[in-house]
Design an enzyme around this catalytic site. Sequence first.
Site, PDB file in Angstrom:
ATOM      1  N   ASP A 384       0.950  -1.403  -0.057  1.00 18.68           N
ATOM      2  CA  ASP A 384       0.055  -0.022   0.194  1.00 18.68           C
ATOM      3  C   ASP A 384       0.811   1.461   0.082  1.00 18.68           C
ATOM      4  OD1 ASP A 384      -2.424   1.437   0.155  1.00 18.68           O
ATOM      5  OD2 ASP A 384      -2.494   1.476   2.269  1.00 18.68           O
ATOM      6  N   GLU A 387       2.408   4.794  -4.057  1.00 17.94           N
ATOM      7  CA  GLU A 387       2.334   5.864  -5.446  1.00 17.94           C
ATOM      8  C   GLU A 387       3.647   6.628  -5.364  1.00 17.94           C
ATOM      9  OE1 GLU A 387      -0.017   5.716  -2.717  1.00 17.94           O
ATOM     10  OE2 GLU A 387      -1.086   4.370  -3.978  1.00 17.94           O
ATOM     11  N   ASP A 458      -8.855   3.615  -1.933  1.00 17.08           N
ATOM     12  CA  ASP A 458     -10.095   3.987  -0.966  1.00 17.08           C
ATOM     13  C   ASP A 458     -11.268   4.646  -1.690  1.00 17.08           C
ATOM     14  OD1 ASP A 458      -7.812   3.148   0.737  1.00 17.08           O
ATOM     15  OD2 ASP A 458      -7.320   5.275   1.175  1.00 17.08           O
TER      16      ASP A 458
HETATM   17  C1  GLC Z   1      -4.707   3.334   2.826  1.00 16.07           C
HETATM   18  C2  GLC Z   1      -5.327   2.098   2.168  1.00 16.07           C
HETATM   19  C3  GLC Z   1      -6.275   1.293   3.032  1.00 16.07           C
HETATM   20  C4  GLC Z   1      -5.635   0.975   4.364  1.00 16.07           C
HETATM   21  C5  GLC Z   1      -5.178   2.307   5.108  1.00 16.07           C
HETATM   22  C6  GLC Z   1      -4.231   2.014   6.336  1.00 16.07           C
HETATM   23  O1  GLC Z   1      -5.659   4.401   3.038  1.00 16.07           O
HETATM   24  O2  GLC Z   1      -5.700   2.326   0.893  1.00 16.07           O
HETATM   25  O3  GLC Z   1      -6.680   0.279   2.322  1.00 16.07           O
HETATM   26  O4  GLC Z   1      -6.573   0.408   5.119  1.00 16.07           O
HETATM   27  O5  GLC Z   1      -4.130   2.836   4.345  1.00 16.07           O
HETATM   28  O6  GLC Z   1      -3.233   1.238   6.071  1.00 16.07           O
END
Ligand code: GLC
Length: 726
Positions: A384, A387, A458
């Site tokens: 995650d 980017e 998200d």
């Molecule tokens: C980001 C991710 C989400 C995750 C959060 C905390 O927003 O896209 O899926 O739960 O981070 O890690």
Amino acid sequence: MKIFKYNGMVILEENGKKEIISICKDYIHIREYEALDYKSYAVIKKDKLIDFEIKNNSIFYLNKRIDIKSNFLLDIYENDILVLSDIIVKKDFDNDDNGLLALEGHKVLDNDNYKYFKGIKLNENDYIYGLGDKTGFINKRGYEYINWNTDDPSPQVDSFKSLYKSIPFFIVKGIKNYGIFVDNTYKTIFDFGKNKNDELVFASTDGYLNYYIFFGSMKDIIKSYTYLTGRTPMPLRWSLGYHQSRWSYSSKEEVLSLVDNFNKYNIPLECIHLDIDYMDEYKVFTVSNERFNDFKNMILELNKKGIKIVTIIDPGVKAKEGYFVYDEGIKNGYFAIKDNEVYHNAVWPGDSVFPQFTDSNVRKWWGDLTKIITDYGVSGIWNDMNEPASFNGPIELDVLFKDGNDYKTHKEIHNVYGHLMAEATYLGIKKNTNKRPFIITRACYSGSQRYTTVWTGDNHSIWAHLEMAIPQQCNLGISGIPFVGTDIGGFGSDCTKELLIRWIEVGIFSPLCRNHSAYKTKRQEPWEFDDEVIDIYRKFVNLRYKLIPYIYDLFYKHQTNGLPIIRPLVLEYENDYKCFSINDEFMLGDSILVAPQVKNGAFERIVYLPKGKWIDFNTNKIYYGGKSYIYETPLDICPMFIKFNSIIPILNDTNIDDIRNISFYCYGNKGKYLHYQDNGIDFNYLNKEYNLYEIEFNEDYNIKLKYNGFKEYDNININIIRGNKR
Ligand code: GLC
């Protein structure tokens, strides 16, 4: 304009500037001369050049003719029909959001300085598909998008130009289709007829002009594009099961009670995702002793029950002396730098530094670190914030990332950062476990499908995002990424009973089937609502398990055809104009049409069925296509139709670790189907450890073992459904 042959390629020369065209059977590759040695992050195949002839100002090959005009403009013909015509377009790309912001007195960012690249004439009836995960509808015509991987968790709507992923590939469907892949990692803008209805323009802020034009049917184009950039290898079969996630299940007790609830309510569960709170101070590759004191044993116990654990890993490394990942990275010079110092920004752990995934040593180091996670018994890694996201303002464009003996700017590698992180993770897990790696990523670039599955980031628990889930996943599939999913129920905001029901009715068809929600939002496990939700949820998750062999077969077929699992109708029915912009129906493979209810408070909907006959999966009744029907959609019904004369393998069990019995449902009067079986775990299938069954039916049926390299099923059942009159 001079045109000549050189090393099997075409060279165009005008005013001291040169461009090269490589002519291949299914596509042409055009680039400025300076890009001859460009090392692509996406492309894994060399151009296979074919022969051509140059006469006057034209290139002739196969059934094509390319007329070369001045300024390097091309007109491409197939059998004398114009496929594509380059045009000169002159304009600056204004940041239009800036316009409104400035008008209302806000501070605005400078406009990006695009290097002017390419203009193509659009015809009135051209439709445009692809470009990855962008918001909005299936047909991108009339909109403008920007490839710059962006983490913006506010509700993503049609006017968003950028999202998490950069897939610079799209298909123009017209009298003759073409697909374009712009292999440039810098920020790139795509104007699909926004400024002028009949002009398609793409331009990047830096880098080379370097792009491919593919020809043929939409399926041909996807096949050629995925031939070049790679395909998704066979997935772990269990990864097609149901996943439950939340930010965060943050203690052993919470995880165990989750499993108890799935058992209690008799809803199948394959995998639990642990979000950032399993870590100690959000330090990647650590586990909080306080919250998960015997992590390894907990996972072992869960694994015995058939439940797998996936953990999140972000790229931002906490800058803290004494923390081994930070110390090792500092010692070896593995983190990005600015002005000769290690560059810092902030992510979940606070003050953080960023691995240089551009460098093969750093990728190897990261891959080796994943062993810490897999040694705990963890079955997959969720990448995650890659980017890369940063909380202290954007990472400056001149931050440097090592690549061998060279350095690359953030400006150049921003869009491939997630791609390279996925590569590092994939190769590490593969080496450490010898199993098919299961990785999910938020950011990626063309070619990332070789390493990872993706989710759409998200989204929110809003109806607009349930609707958007369909075109978004369809366009990702067209863009060469078959293993996709959205957060079922929505990530941000609070989910309602009805929305969760309608979302699971769509989500069970996503290759990646995961319910996930954000910290502090209403919990969205099905029992958080009422008995009706639990019953409907169970019904649909069970249906998902029935379809797993079919989805698995689609992955097998993807190995050679590159086609997605979830498809827009237009991909199957290219000549039916009514399918060209359907946003609320989709195909699962080529045989199942799904028309879910995605509207709040609606209990009927219009379903369009393309020409041919269809059998209603819910009632076995026959429908005649080429027209629309009004279909009742009470809460527990998702309209679903099987194409007449097709065969669907069905699993009547929820144990997907070892499938022993299978049924084939034959719909219609006759049909033929190829079914694939292997152990679902490792790469032994590459050493011929698999079975292929050919099933055929008409008055009677026949099953042929076409290839036998694996233990066969214990039982095979056949059901023939001829369909009933409505
Ligand atoms: C980001 C991710 C989400 C995750 C959060 C905390 O927003 O896209 O899926 O739960 O981070 O890690």
